[in-house]
Design an enzyme around this catalytic site. Structure first.
Site, PDB file in Angstrom:
ATOM      1  N   GLY A  87       0.770  -1.242   0.000  1.00 33.01           N
ATOM      2  CA  GLY A  87       0.000   0.000   0.000  1.00 33.01           C
ATOM      3  C   GLY A  87       0.798   1.287   0.000  1.00 33.01           C
ATOM      4  O   GLY A  87       0.351   2.303  -0.518  1.00 33.01           O
ATOM      5  N   GLU A 100       3.652   4.035   5.985  1.00 34.32           N
ATOM      6  CA  GLU A 100       2.495   3.158   5.817  1.00 34.32           C
ATOM      7  C   GLU A 100       1.403   3.919   5.067  1.00 34.32           C
ATOM      8  O   GLU A 100       1.344   5.149   5.136  1.00 34.32           O
ATOM      9  CB  GLU A 100       2.048   2.733   7.228  1.00 34.32           C
ATOM     10  CG  GLU A 100       0.798   1.927   7.359  1.00 34.32           C
ATOM     11  CD  GLU A 100       0.825   0.553   6.711  1.00 34.32           C
ATOM     12  OE1 GLU A 100       1.197   0.480   5.513  1.00 34.32           O
ATOM     13  OE2 GLU A 100       0.447  -0.424   7.361  1.00 34.32           O
ATOM     14  N   ASP A 101       0.566   3.206   4.357  1.00 33.15           N
ATOM     15  CA  ASP A 101      -0.526   3.867   3.651  1.00 33.15           C
ATOM     16  C   ASP A 101      -1.588   4.374   4.624  1.00 33.15           C
ATOM     17  O   ASP A 101      -1.961   5.538   4.603  1.00 33.15           O
ATOM     18  CB  ASP A 101      -1.155   2.948   2.579  1.00 33.15           C
ATOM     19  CG  ASP A 101      -1.560   1.575   3.105  1.00 33.15           C
ATOM     20  OD1 ASP A 101      -1.339   1.281   4.298  1.00 33.15           O
ATOM     21  OD2 ASP A 101      -2.102   0.789   2.305  1.00 33.15           O
ATOM     22  N   ASP A 145      -5.208   1.816  10.760  1.00 35.78           N
ATOM     23  CA  ASP A 145      -6.618   1.605  11.068  1.00 35.78           C
ATOM     24  C   ASP A 145      -6.730   1.178  12.540  1.00 35.78           C
ATOM     25  O   ASP A 145      -6.772   2.031  13.427  1.00 35.78           O
ATOM     26  CB  ASP A 145      -7.150   0.561  10.077  1.00 35.78           C
ATOM     27  CG  ASP A 145      -8.631   0.268  10.217  1.00 35.78           C
ATOM     28  OD1 ASP A 145      -9.333   1.035  10.900  1.00 35.78           O
ATOM     29  OD2 ASP A 145      -9.103  -0.734   9.639  1.00 35.78           O
ATOM     30  N   LYS A 204      -6.771   6.609  10.288  1.00 38.40           N
ATOM     31  CA  LYS A 204      -8.201   6.308  10.478  1.00 38.40           C
ATOM     32  C   LYS A 204      -8.389   5.959  11.945  1.00 38.40           C
ATOM     33  O   LYS A 204      -7.959   4.912  12.398  1.00 38.40           O
ATOM     34  CB  LYS A 204      -8.527   5.082   9.607  1.00 38.40           C
ATOM     35  CG  LYS A 204      -9.978   4.827   9.322  1.00 38.40           C
ATOM     36  CD  LYS A 204     -10.122   3.430   8.715  1.00 38.40           C
ATOM     37  CE  LYS A 204     -10.791   3.457   7.374  1.00 38.40           C
ATOM     38  NZ  LYS A 204     -11.024   2.082   6.848  1.00 38.40           N
ATOM     39  N   PHE A 218     -14.209   2.986   3.764  1.00 44.32           N
ATOM     40  CA  PHE A 218     -13.130   2.224   3.153  1.00 44.32           C
ATOM     41  C   PHE A 218     -12.598   3.004   1.967  1.00 44.32           C
ATOM     42  O   PHE A 218     -13.313   3.268   1.007  1.00 44.32           O
ATOM     43  CB  PHE A 218     -13.608   0.833   2.730  1.00 44.32           C
ATOM     44  CG  PHE A 218     -12.451  -0.092   2.516  1.00 44.32           C
ATOM     45  CD1 PHE A 218     -11.823  -0.700   3.594  1.00 44.32           C
ATOM     46  CD2 PHE A 218     -11.959  -0.318   1.241  1.00 44.32           C
ATOM     47  CE1 PHE A 218     -10.723  -1.520   3.413  1.00 44.32           C
ATOM     48  CE2 PHE A 218     -10.856  -1.137   1.047  1.00 44.32           C
ATOM     49  CZ  PHE A 218     -10.241  -1.742   2.136  1.00 44.32           C
ATOM     50  N   ARG A 226      -5.384   0.439  -6.815  1.00 45.34           N
ATOM     51  CA  ARG A 226      -4.150   1.051  -6.291  1.00 45.34           C
ATOM     52  C   ARG A 226      -3.615   2.154  -7.205  1.00 45.34           C
ATOM     53  O   ARG A 226      -2.919   3.059  -6.768  1.00 45.34           O
ATOM     54  CB  ARG A 226      -3.045  -0.002  -6.147  1.00 45.34           C
ATOM     55  CG  ARG A 226      -3.293  -1.046  -5.084  1.00 45.34           C
ATOM     56  CD  ARG A 226      -2.006  -1.798  -4.811  1.00 45.34           C
ATOM     57  NE  ARG A 226      -2.216  -3.048  -4.104  1.00 45.34           N
ATOM     58  CZ  ARG A 226      -2.287  -3.166  -2.788  1.00 45.34           C
ATOM     59  NH1 ARG A 226      -2.182  -2.098  -2.021  1.00 45.34           N
ATOM     60  NH2 ARG A 226      -2.468  -4.337  -2.229  1.00 45.34           N
TER      61      ARG A 226
HETATM   62  P1  IMP Z   1      -4.409  -1.994  10.952  1.00 43.63           P
HETATM   63  O1  IMP Z   1      -3.456  -3.077  11.380  1.00 43.63           O
HETATM   64  O2  IMP Z   1      -5.799  -2.291  11.386  1.00 43.63           O
HETATM   65  O3  IMP Z   1      -3.982  -0.622  11.402  1.00 43.63           O
HETATM   66  O4  IMP Z   1      -4.508  -2.076   9.401  1.00 43.63           O
HETATM   67  C1  IMP Z   1      -3.686  -1.421   8.567  1.00 43.63           C
HETATM   68  C2  IMP Z   1      -3.785  -1.992   7.177  1.00 43.63           C
HETATM   69  O5  IMP Z   1      -5.147  -2.265   6.810  1.00 43.63           O
HETATM   70  C3  IMP Z   1      -3.312  -0.984   6.182  1.00 43.63           C
HETATM   71  O6  IMP Z   1      -1.934  -1.140   5.950  1.00 43.63           O
HETATM   72  C4  IMP Z   1      -4.141  -1.281   4.962  1.00 43.63           C
HETATM   73  O7  IMP Z   1      -3.479  -2.255   4.185  1.00 43.63           O
HETATM   74  C5  IMP Z   1      -5.419  -1.882   5.478  1.00 43.63           C
HETATM   75  N1  IMP Z   1      -6.544  -0.920   5.491  1.00 43.63           N
HETATM   76  C6  IMP Z   1      -7.188  -0.404   6.564  1.00 43.63           C
HETATM   77  N2  IMP Z   1      -8.174   0.439   6.205  1.00 43.63           N
HETATM   78  C7  IMP Z   1      -8.130   0.486   4.861  1.00 43.63           C
HETATM   79  C8  IMP Z   1      -8.899   1.229   3.877  1.00 43.63           C
HETATM   80  O8  IMP Z   1      -9.811   2.030   4.168  1.00 43.63           O
HETATM   81  N3  IMP Z   1      -8.563   1.014   2.583  1.00 43.63           N
HETATM   82  C9  IMP Z   1      -7.559   0.167   2.203  1.00 43.63           C
HETATM   83  N4  IMP Z   1      -6.824  -0.530   3.079  1.00 43.63           N
HETATM   84  C10 IMP Z   1      -7.110  -0.381   4.395  1.00 43.63           C
HETATM   85 MG    MG Z   2      -1.028  -1.996   4.379  1.00 47.74          MG
END
Ligand code: IMP
Ligand code: MG
Length: 172
Positions: free
Chosen positions: A38, A92-93, A96, A124, A146, A159
């Protein structure tokens, strides 16, 4: 698809982030750790604006294997090792729940005794359930929409969009 941030809004914000990172690091060397897949596009734009001595390495992590439901965190390959004197900046992209970043910073700490700062294009915060501090956040999202584009995917797609958009009812 609803546009959330246009390509030019993203470019402006990336430039601001780069300026802050540069000011904070004051010429000190940096190991930039990009999280695949990402962050690829964000990373490419960001590092070209950083006037600092830096190396970048890529690490493949994945916590979202199918659609939008969080799965188990997978780490592929070896964890890149900082050289003496390098500070680590994870790129990181989107953060979440914070689980991915919590796990990665813990690995760096455990293997190399190295702390790291986090730079995420999107922060987020509605679903955060780990103590993860995003040191440099591009945009803060207060809904749990999302989002896709500029590197972010939905099941591998979108992407390549130059902007960031929200998938709407029927597209998910
Ligand atoms: P976390 O471990 O829950 O913080 O998740 C992070 C990862 O979830 C990111 O690196 C993304 O790959 C994916 N992710 C979370 N939300 C989104 C979204 O809204 N769109 C696309 N990918 C997401
Ligand atoms: Mg990711």
């Amino acid at each position: 698809m609803r546009t959330l941030y246009t390509a030019s809004q993203i470019a402006d914000r990336v430039a601001e982030l780069a300026a802050r990172i540069e000011a904070d690091h004051n010429g000190r060397p940096l190991l930039v750790l990009g999280v695949l897949k990402g962050s690829l596009i964000f990373l490419a734009d960001l590092v070209r604006q950083l006037r600092l001595p830096l190396r970048y390495e890529l690490i493949a992590l994945s916590s979202y294997r199918k659609k939008t439901a969080p799965g188990e965190l997978l780490v592929y390959g070896e964890l890149p090792e900082p050289e003496p004197g390098e500070e680590v900046l994870i790129v990181e992209d989107i953060v979440d729940t914070g689980g991915t970043m919590a796990r990665l910073t813990e690995l760096l700490e455990r293997h190399y005794g190295q702390s790291a700062k986090i730079c995420a294009l999107l922060d987020k915060r509605t679903r955060r359930n780990h103590h993860t501090v995003v040191d440099y956040a591009g945009f803060r999202l207060d809904d749990d929409d999302f989002v896709v584009g500029y590197g972010l995917d939905y099941d591998g797609h979108y992407r390549n969009l130059p902007y960031i958009g929200v998938l709407e009812e029927g597209e998910l």
